[in-house]
Design a protein around this motif. Structure first.
Motif, PDB file in Angstrom:
ATOM      1  N   UNK A  86     -40.424 -15.690  -4.054  1.00  0.00           N
ATOM      2  CA  UNK A  86     -39.296 -15.091  -3.347  1.00  0.00           C
ATOM      3  C   UNK A  86     -38.669 -13.957  -4.148  1.00  0.00           C
ATOM      4  N   UNK A  87     -38.424 -14.179  -5.431  1.00  0.00           N
ATOM      5  CA  UNK A  87     -37.819 -13.137  -6.257  1.00  0.00           C
ATOM      6  C   UNK A  87     -38.759 -11.947  -6.462  1.00  0.00           C
ATOM      7  N   UNK A  88     -40.041 -12.213  -6.579  1.00  0.00           N
ATOM      8  CA  UNK A  88     -41.003 -11.115  -6.693  1.00  0.00           C
ATOM      9  C   UNK A  88     -41.029 -10.251  -5.450  1.00  0.00           C
ATOM     10  N   UNK A  89     -40.943 -10.883  -4.286  1.00  0.00           N
ATOM     11  CA  UNK A  89     -40.903 -10.132  -3.025  1.00  0.00           C
ATOM     12  C   UNK A  89     -39.641  -9.281  -2.944  1.00  0.00           C
ATOM     13  N   UNK A  90     -38.505  -9.838  -3.344  1.00  0.00           N
ATOM     14  CA  UNK A  90     -37.255  -9.083  -3.321  1.00  0.00           C
ATOM     15  C   UNK A  90     -37.280  -7.909  -4.292  1.00  0.00           C
ATOM     16  N   UNK A  91     -37.884  -8.089  -5.451  1.00  0.00           N
ATOM     17  CA  UNK A  91     -37.947  -7.014  -6.441  1.00  0.00           C
ATOM     18  C   UNK A  91     -38.881  -5.890  -5.995  1.00  0.00           C
ATOM     19  N   UNK A  92     -39.884  -6.206  -5.194  1.00  0.00           N
ATOM     20  CA  UNK A  92     -40.862  -5.201  -4.766  1.00  0.00           C
ATOM     21  C   UNK A  92     -40.330  -4.310  -3.647  1.00  0.00           C
ATOM     22  N   UNK A  93     -39.284  -4.746  -2.963  1.00  0.00           N
ATOM     23  CA  UNK A  93     -38.731  -3.920  -1.880  1.00  0.00           C
ATOM     24  C   UNK A  93     -38.055  -2.691  -2.466  1.00  0.00           C
ATOM     25  N   UNK A  94     -38.178  -1.572  -1.757  1.00  0.00           N
ATOM     26  CA  UNK A  94     -37.521  -0.342  -2.198  1.00  0.00           C
ATOM     27  C   UNK A  94     -37.055   0.434  -0.968  1.00  0.00           C
ATOM     28  N   UNK A  95     -35.765   0.566  -0.836  1.00  0.00           N
ATOM     29  CA  UNK A  95     -35.200   1.332   0.277  1.00  0.00           C
ATOM     30  C   UNK A  95     -34.886   2.744  -0.214  1.00  0.00           C
TER      31      UNK A  95
ATOM     32  N   UNK B  75     -29.510  -4.084 -12.448  1.00  0.00           N
ATOM     33  CA  UNK B  75     -29.369  -5.296 -11.648  1.00  0.00           C
ATOM     34  C   UNK B  75     -30.550  -6.243 -11.852  1.00  0.00           C
ATOM     35  N   UNK B  76     -31.724  -5.693 -11.993  1.00  0.00           N
ATOM     36  CA  UNK B  76     -32.898  -6.523 -12.239  1.00  0.00           C
ATOM     37  C   UNK B  76     -32.813  -7.237 -13.586  1.00  0.00           C
ATOM     38  N   UNK B  77     -32.344  -6.541 -14.614  1.00  0.00           N
ATOM     39  CA  UNK B  77     -32.207  -7.162 -15.933  1.00  0.00           C
ATOM     40  C   UNK B  77     -31.157  -8.268 -15.910  1.00  0.00           C
ATOM     41  N   UNK B  78     -30.018  -7.998 -15.282  1.00  0.00           N
ATOM     42  CA  UNK B  78     -28.970  -9.019 -15.189  1.00  0.00           C
ATOM     43  C   UNK B  78     -29.458 -10.221 -14.387  1.00  0.00           C
ATOM     44  N   UNK B  79     -30.151  -9.966 -13.299  1.00  0.00           N
ATOM     45  CA  UNK B  79     -30.677 -11.064 -12.485  1.00  0.00           C
ATOM     46  C   UNK B  79     -31.698 -11.883 -13.270  1.00  0.00           C
TER      47      UNK B  79
END
Length: 144
Positions: free
Chosen positions: A77-86, A31-35
């Motif tokens: 914003x995108x860096x913050x979203x990528x750093x989250x891990x549930x 998903x990260x690569x596609x995004x």
């Protein structure tokens, strides 16, 4: 027999945990690569459109700075979203099952270690001392 069932359960729980964790990382990477690809395409189009639109009434350098400021906000914003891990709830439960099974194996082993010297000994007194010492050692090892 119960000890082998508990060890098998612990191994299955550990395998499930690793499988789910790996699956989660693979999905995140895909998903990260596609995004990232779509983000790059989007940014190129937005840059071109924004520069054309902003350059009409302003200096082209000012238009470029405005676009760069918007880029900075999007990157943050995108860096913050990528750093989250549930955490995966299935992986967390598999870890709990594994830990419980291994604890029960340790308890079963300690009980068996306490009873075996009694069965082997000719003297009940010697057997009790050997059982107590063996149980103490197994208990110390199992807790580490």
């Amino acid at each position: 027999m119960r000890m082998f069932q508990l060890l098998r359960l612990a191994a299955q729980a550990e395998a499930l945990r690793w499988k789910r964790t790996g699956r989660g990382y693979a999905i995140q990477a895909g998903l990260g690569a596609a995004a990232a690809i779509f983000f790059l395409l989007l940014m190129v189009m937005l840059h071109v459109a924004a520069l054309i639109w902003l350059a009409r009434g302003r200096d082209p350098a000012v238009a470029a700075l405005i676009v760069a400021g918007v880029d900075l906000v999007l990157v943050a914003l995108l860096g913050w979203l990528a750093a989250r891990h549930a955490e995966d709830p299935v992986a967390v439960e598999a870890t709990r099952v594994r830990d419980d099974a291994l604890r029960q194996v340790g308890d079963t082993t300690a009980r068996a270690a306490m009873v075996l010297p009694l069965l082997r000994s000719q003297s009940a007194k010697k057997g009790m001392i050997g059982a107590a010492l063996t149980a103490a050692v197994i208990g110390l090892v199992a807790r580490r």
